[in-house]
Each structure stands twice: as C-alpha cells, then as structure tokens.
Design a protein around this motif. Sequence first.
Motif, PDB file in Angstrom:
ATOM      1  N   THR A 258      45.220 -36.709   4.254  1.00 49.34           N
ATOM      2  CA  THR A 258      44.924 -36.462   5.529  1.00 49.34           C
ATOM      3  C   THR A 258      46.201 -36.824   6.575  1.00 49.34           C
ATOM      4  N   PRO A 259      47.043 -37.516   6.316  1.00 46.56           N
ATOM      5  CA  PRO A 259      48.186 -37.932   7.102  1.00 46.56           C
ATOM      6  C   PRO A 259      48.947 -36.526   6.964  1.00 46.56           C
ATOM      7  N   ILE A 260      49.033 -35.776   6.086  1.00 44.62           N
ATOM      8  CA  ILE A 260      49.788 -34.549   5.958  1.00 44.62           C
ATOM      9  C   ILE A 260      49.160 -33.583   6.955  1.00 44.62           C
ATOM     10  N   GLU A 261      47.942 -33.404   6.766  1.00 47.32           N
ATOM     11  CA  GLU A 261      46.996 -32.583   7.559  1.00 47.32           C
ATOM     12  C   GLU A 261      47.353 -32.820   8.919  1.00 47.32           C
ATOM     13  N   ALA A 262      47.383 -34.132   9.185  1.00 41.78           N
ATOM     14  CA  ALA A 262      47.347 -34.622  10.820  1.00 41.78           C
ATOM     15  C   ALA A 262      48.595 -33.980  11.284  1.00 41.78           C
ATOM     16  N   ALA A 263      49.580 -34.392  10.570  1.00 43.21           N
ATOM     17  CA  ALA A 263      51.220 -34.148  10.974  1.00 43.21           C
ATOM     18  C   ALA A 263      51.254 -32.843  11.075  1.00 43.21           C
ATOM     19  N   SER A 264      50.609 -31.682  10.209  1.00 42.08           N
ATOM     20  CA  SER A 264      50.855 -30.425  10.878  1.00 42.08           C
ATOM     21  C   SER A 264      50.405 -29.956  11.909  1.00 42.08           C
ATOM     22  N   PHE A 265      49.591 -30.970  12.542  1.00 40.45           N
ATOM     23  CA  PHE A 265      49.230 -30.576  13.854  1.00 40.45           C
ATOM     24  C   PHE A 265      49.998 -31.425  15.167  1.00 40.45           C
ATOM     25  N   GLY A 266      50.715 -32.312  14.505  1.00 30.93           N
ATOM     26  CA  GLY A 266      51.759 -33.074  15.343  1.00 30.93           C
ATOM     27  C   GLY A 266      50.893 -34.426  15.697  1.00 30.93           C
ATOM     28  N   ARG A 267      50.265 -34.995  14.824  1.00 27.83           N
ATOM     29  CA  ARG A 267      49.524 -36.106  15.227  1.00 27.83           C
ATOM     30  C   ARG A 267      50.049 -37.362  13.750  1.00 27.83           C
ATOM     31  N   PRO A 268      50.235 -38.613  14.221  1.00 25.01           N
ATOM     32  CA  PRO A 268      50.565 -39.501  13.442  1.00 25.01           C
ATOM     33  C   PRO A 268      49.617 -40.099  12.613  1.00 25.01           C
ATOM     34  N   ALA A 269      49.637 -41.177  11.734  1.00 22.37           N
ATOM     35  CA  ALA A 269      48.607 -41.790  11.016  1.00 22.37           C
ATOM     36  C   ALA A 269      48.864 -43.162  11.023  1.00 22.37           C
ATOM     37  N   PHE A 277      49.652 -43.055  -0.033  1.00 24.83           N
ATOM     38  CA  PHE A 277      50.124 -42.968   1.449  1.00 24.83           C
ATOM     39  C   PHE A 277      51.629 -43.120   1.383  1.00 24.83           C
ATOM     40  N   LEU A 278      51.993 -43.962   0.352  1.00 19.70           N
ATOM     41  CA  LEU A 278      53.458 -44.502   0.182  1.00 19.70           C
ATOM     42  C   LEU A 278      54.170 -43.054   0.097  1.00 19.70           C
ATOM     43  N   ASP A 279      53.780 -41.926  -0.362  1.00 25.49           N
ATOM     44  CA  ASP A 279      54.547 -40.917  -0.396  1.00 25.49           C
ATOM     45  C   ASP A 279      54.355 -39.858   0.663  1.00 25.49           C
ATOM     46  N   THR A 280      53.436 -40.086   1.507  1.00 27.92           N
ATOM     47  CA  THR A 280      53.299 -39.101   2.384  1.00 27.92           C
ATOM     48  C   THR A 280      53.277 -39.569   4.030  1.00 27.92           C
ATOM     49  N   VAL A 281      53.565 -40.739   4.152  1.00 24.67           N
ATOM     50  CA  VAL A 281      53.838 -41.321   5.480  1.00 24.67           C
ATOM     51  C   VAL A 281      55.168 -42.110   5.543  1.00 24.67           C
ATOM     52  N   ILE A 282      56.056 -41.779   6.293  1.00 22.85           N
ATOM     53  CA  ILE A 282      57.324 -42.605   6.617  1.00 22.85           C
ATOM     54  C   ILE A 282      56.890 -43.443   7.822  1.00 22.85           C
ATOM     55  N   GLU A 283      57.100 -44.829   7.523  1.00 19.53           N
ATOM     56  CA  GLU A 283      56.873 -45.816   8.441  1.00 19.53           C
ATOM     57  C   GLU A 283      57.793 -45.717   9.634  1.00 19.53           C
ATOM     58  N   GLY A 284      57.206 -45.529  10.957  1.00 18.89           N
ATOM     59  CA  GLY A 284      57.723 -45.658  12.057  1.00 18.89           C
ATOM     60  C   GLY A 284      58.061 -44.185  12.391  1.00 18.89           C
ATOM     61  N   GLU A 285      58.180 -43.256  11.692  1.00 24.89           N
ATOM     62  CA  GLU A 285      58.482 -41.964  12.006  1.00 24.89           C
ATOM     63  C   GLU A 285      57.168 -41.050  12.038  1.00 24.89           C
ATOM     64  N   THR A 286      56.400 -41.219  10.982  1.00 25.36           N
ATOM     65  CA  THR A 286      55.132 -40.301  10.903  1.00 25.36           C
ATOM     66  C   THR A 286      53.815 -41.099  10.889  1.00 25.36           C
ATOM     67  N   GLY A 287      54.095 -42.566  10.926  1.00 27.59           N
ATOM     68  CA  GLY A 287      52.932 -43.398  11.007  1.00 27.59           C
ATOM     69  C   GLY A 287      52.959 -44.854  11.044  1.00 27.59           C
ATOM     70  N   VAL A 288      51.864 -45.692  10.889  1.00 26.72           N
ATOM     71  CA  VAL A 288      51.951 -47.000  10.872  1.00 26.72           C
ATOM     72  C   VAL A 288      51.083 -47.297   9.556  1.00 26.72           C
ATOM     73  N   PHE A 289      51.688 -48.556   8.835  1.00 28.31           N
ATOM     74  CA  PHE A 289      50.869 -48.880   7.792  1.00 28.31           C
ATOM     75  C   PHE A 289      49.962 -50.602   8.004  1.00 28.31           C
ATOM     76  N   PHE A 290      48.975 -50.837   7.409  1.00 29.94           N
ATOM     77  CA  PHE A 290      48.507 -52.055   7.554  1.00 29.94           C
ATOM     78  C   PHE A 290      48.413 -52.622   6.114  1.00 29.94           C
ATOM     79  N   ASP A 291      48.451 -53.785   5.944  1.00 28.96           N
ATOM     80  CA  ASP A 291      48.666 -54.234   4.347  1.00 28.96           C
ATOM     81  C   ASP A 291      47.404 -54.630   3.666  1.00 28.96           C
ATOM     82  N   GLN A 292      46.251 -54.835   4.449  1.00 21.00           N
ATOM     83  CA  GLN A 292      44.864 -55.146   4.263  1.00 21.00           C
ATOM     84  C   GLN A 292      43.903 -54.280   4.783  1.00 21.00           C
ATOM     85  N   PRO A 293      43.029 -53.853   3.970  1.00 18.62           N
ATOM     86  CA  PRO A 293      41.846 -53.060   4.446  1.00 18.62           C
ATOM     87  C   PRO A 293      40.884 -53.961   5.409  1.00 18.62           C
ATOM     88  N   SER A 294      41.239 -54.804   6.289  1.00 15.27           N
ATOM     89  CA  SER A 294      40.360 -55.535   7.102  1.00 15.27           C
ATOM     90  C   SER A 294      40.421 -55.162   8.545  1.00 15.27           C
TER      91      SER A 294
END
Length: 361
Positions: A258-269, A277-294
């Motif tokens: 989904t981050p790749i599909e969103a990025a194709s429309f110019g949207r971050p994740a 997600f470690l393969d498809t999102v670049i932290e600070g460039e194409t999206g933001v990470f969180f460490d726990q699903p809380s």
Amino acid sequence: SMLRAFPDAPLHTSLYWPSGTFPAFAAADVHTMPIDRIGLFRRHHRLAFPFLARSFSTHEVDADVVLCSSSGWAHGIHTTGRKVVYCYSPARWLYYGDTYLGGGRKLLAGPALAAARAGLVRWDRKSAGTASCYLTSSVIVRDRIRETYGIEAEVVPPPHSLDTTLPQRPVEGVDAGFFLIVARLLAYKNVDSVVAAFAALPGRRLVVVGTGPETARLRRLAGANVTLVGRADDEQLRWLYANCTAVISAGYEDYGLTPIEAASFGRPAVVLRGGGFLDTVIEGETGVFFDQPSPMAVAAAVRQLCGSPWPEARLRSHARSFGEAAFTRRLREIVLGEPPALPAAPPRAPAASTLGTGRVR
C-alpha cells in the motif's frame, strides 16, 4: 505481471475456476492438472489440500525454463529444464501455524495438519532443493527462505498494479484530506489500533477500505471521525489514494504494497517498522515509521507526518522504481539469461542479432 513478461508462455496450475478469478487470465493458455476435474475442489480449494503435493509432484512440464509462482505448492512441479521459483513465503500453514491458523481455524485444521506435517515438510524441502534459483518479494521473506531451506534468494520486488492515469470515482460521503487504510480486516492487521488512535486525533479523519471478520468489531470501535467504506472498486480506490493525506498500516506484512500504491499518487505512508515496509518505505523521504502497533504510537506518527513536507515528485519517483517495467526487466534477465539493461548509447549501424527462443512456462 509474469504472464505479461512472458506472453507466449502457457500457464500450468492445479485448479482453475474462470468465473472465480481475475478475468485477465481468460486470455492465457491455461493447462490444469487432473485434480481440476473435481468441480467441488475448484470452488472450495482448501478441500483439495490432501491431494496437492502429489498433483504437483506428478505433473511434468516440458520446457527450457519453468517460472514457479509459489506460496506452498508450485515449486514441487517436475520439469525437463531449469526451475526458477518466485516464493512469496515458505508455506505459512506449514511453518508458521501459530500465526496463520488462529482461533477457530487452528482448532479445526490443527489435528489434520499435525498428522501430515512431517511428510509435507520433507516434500516441501526436497522440492525447494530442485530449483535452479529462488526469487522473493522482500528482505524478511528472503531471510525466512534462508532459515527454512538454506537457500539464498534474490529480492525482486513485485510491481503495484494501480494505473494512475485511469478514471477515478469519488466515494460517497468522503471528502478529501483523510488518512487511508486499505487492508483485509483481520486481527493481525491491527486496524483496531489505528481506529483507536484516531480517538486521540479529533481533528483528523480516517477512511478504512476492506472487509473481513473484524468488520463488526471495528464499527463498534469507530468514532465519528472514522469511516468504514467496505469494498472499493479500482476507480474508487484510485480516487481514495489521490485524495488522501497519507496511508496507514499497522499490520505485519511480508511485502509493503500500500505505501507503493500511495506513493504512485504522490502520497506518503505511516507504517509499522518491520516486515516488508522496511523495503518499500524510506524513513523521512516517503513516510514515517512507528515502532509498536499501539494507538499511542500510531497517533504520534500521524502528528509527525503532518508536521513535515512530502514532495510529490520524490514520492512518484520512488513508486516508479517498483513499477512493472522494473519487475519485468529483472525477471527476464534471470529467466532468459538476458544481459542487464545498459545506459542508452549513440546509434550504431544495424547488425545481425539473435533473439532467444527458449520455451518458458
């Protein structure tokens, strides 16, 4: 995408139910195994489970190269030529049952699977050893293949399938500027944590696309700023991606699509730090990470994303690197032994050439 990469290659499969799968397969030269003669299995494929290992092991494909699209069975095919396996994961039901077979399904399937497990593990590992090479979708699955089979796979990221140039259709009752989840509504997707996070984000809106066993519970949890729209067709999905602020995913994914599909429309994740997600999102460039699903971690990541600029050109460029052209190019290099593409060179005088004619299936 594989069929488009090799348009003349026949497709061999165990079961084929044309009206129950993607219509694009109707143009393929489909060859089925004897098990396909049992109509009940075509409509309820899990009932065929006891017969699948033997079906693939006794089916021989006469070809120079066979490309196996496998998450549990196809790598067991017999062939007279090279076998290239694209493995989405070693069989989850065989090696990761605690995660894959949860709740009632585990109680139902557990005893039957336990009785057959030892034999299936031997069959699975022997089949993996017959491959000429292994390909996979992400680093986490590559590591899983190494651990399970002792095989070093190459990561060839699969392409996203949304064409940004095709028509869009708005979703009724949804205005632009929302955060978006696109997921099957299953427990391990952790959609409930994201829904709960938006209770602490009253100025933000969340739209959830998808169906599944968690639907009723999520509707009960949802506040006024959360909309569950159920299914969305491709035109609606393109509109949702194009009009969202960002996509969110808190699930454990083998591949972060989904981050790749969103990025194709110019949207971050905004995504969980782990898995594909470690393969498809670049932290600070194409999206933001969180460490726990809380809920707290998700809410903090949403606030972080809203405080940063996200240039659309950079996001679209990132998505193109995961497009079908890149996937097809690398797949043909591996399967047909074509040399890697070189930078464009000045025109030269025509010369005789030979096009590879190996039979691919």
